[in-house]
Design a protein around this motif. Structure first.
Motif, PDB file in Angstrom:
ATOM      1  N   THR A  52       0.835  -1.209   0.000  1.00 36.59           N
ATOM      2  CA  THR A  52       0.000   0.000   0.000  1.00 36.59           C
ATOM      3  C   THR A  52       0.868   1.256   0.000  1.00 36.59           C
ATOM      4  O   THR A  52       0.586   2.233  -0.708  1.00 36.59           O
ATOM      5  CB  THR A  52      -0.922   0.004   1.232  1.00 36.59           C
ATOM      6  OG1 THR A  52      -1.693  -1.190   1.252  1.00 36.59           O
ATOM      7  CG2 THR A  52      -1.856   1.204   1.207  1.00 36.59           C
ATOM      8  N   MET A  53       1.951   1.223   0.765  1.00 38.64           N
ATOM      9  CA  MET A  53       2.857   2.366   0.836  1.00 38.64           C
ATOM     10  C   MET A  53       3.513   2.630  -0.518  1.00 38.64           C
ATOM     11  O   MET A  53       3.628   3.781  -0.968  1.00 38.64           O
ATOM     12  CB  MET A  53       3.929   2.084   1.903  1.00 38.64           C
ATOM     13  CG  MET A  53       4.803   3.262   2.243  1.00 38.64           C
ATOM     14  SD  MET A  53       6.039   2.835   3.499  1.00 38.64           S
ATOM     15  CE  MET A  53       5.000   2.492   4.906  1.00 38.64           C
ATOM     16  N   VAL A  54       3.933   1.560  -1.188  1.00 35.75           N
ATOM     17  CA  VAL A  54       4.587   1.690  -2.493  1.00 35.75           C
ATOM     18  C   VAL A  54       3.614   2.269  -3.520  1.00 35.75           C
ATOM     19  O   VAL A  54       3.962   3.176  -4.290  1.00 35.75           O
ATOM     20  CB  VAL A  54       5.123   0.313  -2.961  1.00 35.75           C
ATOM     21  CG1 VAL A  54       5.481   0.353  -4.450  1.00 35.75           C
ATOM     22  CG2 VAL A  54       6.338  -0.083  -2.146  1.00 35.75           C
ATOM     23  N   VAL A  55       2.376   1.777  -3.538  1.00 36.81           N
ATOM     24  CA  VAL A  55       1.384   2.264  -4.504  1.00 36.81           C
ATOM     25  C   VAL A  55       1.090   3.740  -4.257  1.00 36.81           C
ATOM     26  O   VAL A  55       1.013   4.537  -5.208  1.00 36.81           O
ATOM     27  CB  VAL A  55       0.090   1.428  -4.412  1.00 36.81           C
ATOM     28  CG1 VAL A  55      -1.010   2.049  -5.281  1.00 36.81           C
ATOM     29  CG2 VAL A  55       0.355   0.004  -4.858  1.00 36.81           C
ATOM     30  N   ASP A  56       0.937   4.128  -3.002  1.00 36.32           N
ATOM     31  CA  ASP A  56       0.675   5.541  -2.692  1.00 36.32           C
ATOM     32  C   ASP A  56       1.838   6.421  -3.148  1.00 36.32           C
ATOM     33  O   ASP A  56       1.628   7.540  -3.638  1.00 36.32           O
ATOM     34  CB  ASP A  56       0.444   5.723  -1.188  1.00 36.32           C
ATOM     35  CG  ASP A  56      -0.891   5.141  -0.737  1.00 36.32           C
ATOM     36  OD1 ASP A  56      -1.772   4.944  -1.598  1.00 36.32           O
ATOM     37  OD2 ASP A  56      -1.048   4.864   0.474  1.00 36.32           O
ATOM     38  N   ALA A  57       3.070   5.919  -2.977  1.00 37.66           N
ATOM     39  CA  ALA A  57       4.250   6.693  -3.391  1.00 37.66           C
ATOM     40  C   ALA A  57       4.295   6.866  -4.899  1.00 37.66           C
ATOM     41  O   ALA A  57       4.560   7.961  -5.413  1.00 37.66           O
ATOM     42  CB  ALA A  57       5.524   6.005  -2.894  1.00 37.66           C
ATOM     43  N   VAL A  58       4.015   5.794  -5.635  1.00 37.35           N
ATOM     44  CA  VAL A  58       4.053   5.864  -7.104  1.00 37.35           C
ATOM     45  C   VAL A  58       2.914   6.740  -7.629  1.00 37.35           C
ATOM     46  O   VAL A  58       3.103   7.531  -8.560  1.00 37.35           O
ATOM     47  CB  VAL A  58       3.975   4.449  -7.710  1.00 37.35           C
ATOM     48  CG1 VAL A  58       3.856   4.531  -9.232  1.00 37.35           C
ATOM     49  CG2 VAL A  58       5.213   3.650  -7.330  1.00 37.35           C
ATOM     50  N   MET A  59       1.732   6.616  -7.018  1.00 38.99           N
ATOM     51  CA  MET A  59       0.604   7.438  -7.467  1.00 38.99           C
ATOM     52  C   MET A  59       0.838   8.914  -7.158  1.00 38.99           C
ATOM     53  O   MET A  59       0.319   9.792  -7.850  1.00 38.99           O
ATOM     54  CB  MET A  59      -0.682   6.971  -6.786  1.00 38.99           C
ATOM     55  CG  MET A  59      -1.090   5.545  -7.119  1.00 38.99           C
ATOM     56  SD  MET A  59      -1.522   5.291  -8.843  1.00 38.99           S
ATOM     57  CE  MET A  59      -3.200   5.872  -8.872  1.00 38.99           C
ATOM     58  N   ALA A  60       1.649   9.191  -6.115  1.00 40.95           N
ATOM     59  CA  ALA A  60       1.911  10.582  -5.737  1.00 40.95           C
ATOM     60  C   ALA A  60       2.701  11.318  -6.810  1.00 40.95           C
ATOM     61  O   ALA A  60       2.492  12.517  -7.030  1.00 40.95           O
ATOM     62  CB  ALA A  60       2.659  10.640  -4.403  1.00 40.95           C
ATOM     63  N   THR A 244       6.095  14.411  -5.372  1.00 40.43           N
ATOM     64  CA  THR A 244       7.151  13.684  -4.678  1.00 40.43           C
ATOM     65  C   THR A 244       6.570  12.912  -3.505  1.00 40.43           C
ATOM     66  O   THR A 244       5.480  13.204  -3.026  1.00 40.43           O
ATOM     67  CB  THR A 244       8.240  14.627  -4.129  1.00 40.43           C
ATOM     68  OG1 THR A 244       7.629  15.545  -3.223  1.00 40.43           O
ATOM     69  CG2 THR A 244       8.941  15.380  -5.227  1.00 40.43           C
ATOM     70  N   ALA A 245       7.319  11.940  -3.055  1.00 39.90           N
ATOM     71  CA  ALA A 245       6.945  11.167  -1.868  1.00 39.90           C
ATOM     72  C   ALA A 245       8.230  10.632  -1.244  1.00 39.90           C
ATOM     73  O   ALA A 245       9.244  10.444  -1.933  1.00 39.90           O
ATOM     74  CB  ALA A 245       6.002  10.020  -2.229  1.00 39.90           C
ATOM     75  N   THR A 246       8.197  10.416   0.058  1.00 41.09           N
ATOM     76  CA  THR A 246       9.367   9.903   0.773  1.00 41.09           C
ATOM     77  C   THR A 246       8.924   8.767   1.692  1.00 41.09           C
ATOM     78  O   THR A 246       7.973   8.918   2.456  1.00 41.09           O
ATOM     79  CB  THR A 246      10.037  11.008   1.613  1.00 41.09           C
ATOM     80  OG1 THR A 246      10.325  12.132   0.781  1.00 41.09           O
ATOM     81  CG2 THR A 246      11.326  10.506   2.231  1.00 41.09           C
ATOM     82  N   ILE A 247       9.613   7.638   1.577  1.00 41.02           N
ATOM     83  CA  ILE A 247       9.356   6.501   2.457  1.00 41.02           C
ATOM     84  C   ILE A 247      10.433   6.486   3.531  1.00 41.02           C
ATOM     85  O   ILE A 247      11.629   6.445   3.211  1.00 41.02           O
ATOM     86  CB  ILE A 247       9.364   5.177   1.673  1.00 41.02           C
ATOM     87  CG1 ILE A 247       8.247   5.171   0.625  1.00 41.02           C
ATOM     88  CG2 ILE A 247       9.202   3.988   2.612  1.00 41.02           C
ATOM     89  CD1 ILE A 247       8.291   3.974  -0.317  1.00 41.02           C
ATOM     90  N   VAL A 248      10.021   6.561   4.790  1.00 36.16           N
ATOM     91  CA  VAL A 248      10.962   6.495   5.913  1.00 36.16           C
ATOM     92  C   VAL A 248      10.926   5.068   6.455  1.00 36.16           C
ATOM     93  O   VAL A 248       9.904   4.620   6.992  1.00 36.16           O
ATOM     94  CB  VAL A 248      10.602   7.507   7.019  1.00 36.16           C
ATOM     95  CG1 VAL A 248      11.602   7.414   8.164  1.00 36.16           C
ATOM     96  CG2 VAL A 248      10.572   8.923   6.456  1.00 36.16           C
ATOM     97  N   LEU A 249      12.034   4.355   6.281  1.00 37.47           N
ATOM     98  CA  LEU A 249      12.110   2.935   6.654  1.00 37.47           C
ATOM     99  C   LEU A 249      12.671   2.770   8.055  1.00 37.47           C
ATOM    100  O   LEU A 249      13.674   3.398   8.416  1.00 37.47           O
ATOM    101  CB  LEU A 249      13.015   2.182   5.674  1.00 37.47           C
ATOM    102  CG  LEU A 249      12.394   1.648   4.388  1.00 37.47           C
ATOM    103  CD1 LEU A 249      13.458   0.928   3.586  1.00 37.47           C
ATOM    104  CD2 LEU A 249      11.255   0.710   4.690  1.00 37.47           C
TER     105      LEU A 249
END
Length: 430
Positions: A52-60, A244-249
């Motif tokens: 879900t996080m990946v899809v939201d990032a790509v759609m952003a 843009t989007a940023t994933i904090v791991l």
């Protein structure tokens, strides 16, 4: 236009489009694609969370498919579910000077000024020579240096910006100056992060503080500095462009987080490809087995040695489901026999059946949302075919008829020349 090769033609025939669906339904389908990619990875236990996080990032990032617009920041500590997505830009707090503690750490709808200049008091000692006839003139030089830095800072304040970022250093004087005026500043921001802020906030990086007009300033809904694990992060969220989007791991060990980043990269690439080319095929070796069956049938319509080549090509495609079985610890021969029987059904009901690594049998891959983009499969088949042809041509197993005729003509010419001037030497050699 040349006809498509049979294998590629079959892939396009079996591909299913996911276009024309609602945004929520499309996001759900893309999440299934991402979850399939993450199934075999180290973070497979939380694949739904990260999908879900990946899809939201790509759609952003929308139509802009530049991968550098999606940032991945790693913070050791916590567990995987402490990871989060920022709808904007986030980066680790940069090196700061005294006075930074007095600056505000949160703004609503601030103006953002992006710079690529130093805001630091520096003596003009490089490439400069000053000759003084009177020691009192030295003070005027010192005053000039202070006037230069203060002039730069005044212009930054006059621009109306509440957040000042620079790729180069912002010194202790400028830090304290901005703190006294309730302005946040950060120097030595990584170029990648600065460019992502520019893309998200709508600003433009400036190389001079002269003539700063409102159009070059960016903005966002919320800017704040937050504690994430043992690190402080500057977070820009609610940016107007939304590109843009940023994933904090988060994770326990550095090695684990590094592996999680590589896994997410694979998932992001698959989702990006599915968004750009919205046709998918069943995975789990299903598409490979169906192409293999189709090529075996196709080979029977061809006479000559080509039939052997096509049969070997069809057999090679069975390597994919066989390898899936071996990796999962199941009997590959037994599973492949079941797949061959299922795909041989005349009704075509078995076309989407592939390896089920959960049970060690076979299952409908399409119904179980085990998908992969059709363009990925087409590119893989094309690349493998070209590589095989290259190796065969180097080994001279397959020869170009035109090349053979050219070689024959050259050999005949050489023999003719030998019969002319060099007959005596030719006889002695024999």
């Amino acid at each position: 236009m040349l006809p498509l090769p049979p294998a590629i033609e079959k892939v396009k025939e079996l591909a299913v489009s996911i276009e024309g669906k609602s945004v929520e339904e499309k996001k759900g389908l893309l999440a299934k694609c991402a979850a399939t990619t993450l199934s075999s990875k180290l973070i497979g236990g939380e694949k739904e969370f990260f999908a879900t996080m990946v899809v939201d990032a790509v759609m952003a990032i929308g139509d802009d498919d530049r991968l550098n617009l999606i940032g991945i920041k790693k913070v050791p500590g916590g567990n995987m579910r402490d990871s989060f997505l920022v709808d904007g830009v986030a980066f680790k707090k940069t090196f700061s000077y005294a006075g930074f503690e007095q600056q505000p750490k949160k703004f609503l709808n601030p103006k953002i000024l992006l710079l690529n200049i130093e805001l630091e008091l520096k003596s003009e000692k490089e490439n400069a020579e000053i000759r003084l006839s009177d020691p009192s003139q030295y003070q005027s030089i010192v005053d000039a240096e202070w006037n230069i830095i203060y002039d730069k800072l005044d212009k930054c304040v006059e621009s109306g910006a509440k957040v000042v970022l620079s790729r180069l250093a912002i010194g202790d004087l400028a830090t304290q100056y901005f703190a006294d005026r309730d302005i946040f500043c950060a120097g030595r921001v990584a170029e990648e992060d600065l460019n992502r802020v520019a893309a998200a906030a709508g600003g433009t990086v400036q190389t001079s503080v002269n003539n700063i007009i409102p159009e070059v300033l960016g903005t966002c809904e919320i800017f704040e500095e937050k504690q994430v694990g043992g690190e402080r992060f500057n977070i820009f969220s609610g940016c107007p462009s939304g590109r843009t989007a940023t994933i904090v791991l988060r994770g326990g060990a550095d090695q684990f987080i590094e592996e999680a980043e590589r896994s997410l990269h694979d998932a992001i690439m698959i989702v990006r490809r599915a968004v750009k080319n919205s046709t998918v095929v069943p995975g789990g070796g299903a598409i490979d087995m169906e192409i293999s069956k189709y090529l075996r049938q196709h080979s029977r319509t061809i006479a000559g040695k080509s039939q052997l080549f096509i049969n070997s090509y069809a057999k090679a495609l069975e390597v994919i489901p066989r390898q899936l079985c071996d990796n999962a610890g199941f009997d590959a021969t037994d599973v492949l026999n079941k797949l061959r029987q299922k795909h041989a059904m005349q009704s075509g009901e078995g076309a989407s059946y592939g390896v089920d690594i959960n049970t060690g049998g076979i299952a409908d891959s399409f119904a179980n949302f085990v998908w992969e983009p059709a363009v990925v499969k087409i590119n893989a088949i094309n690349a493998a075919t070209e590589a095989a042809c290259l190796i065969l041509s180097v080994d001279e197993t397959v020869k170009n008829p035109k090349s053979e005729s050219a070689q024959g003509d050259a050999a005949a010419g050489a023999m003719g020349r030998g019969r002319g001037g060099g007959r005596g030497r030719g006889m002695r050699r024999r």
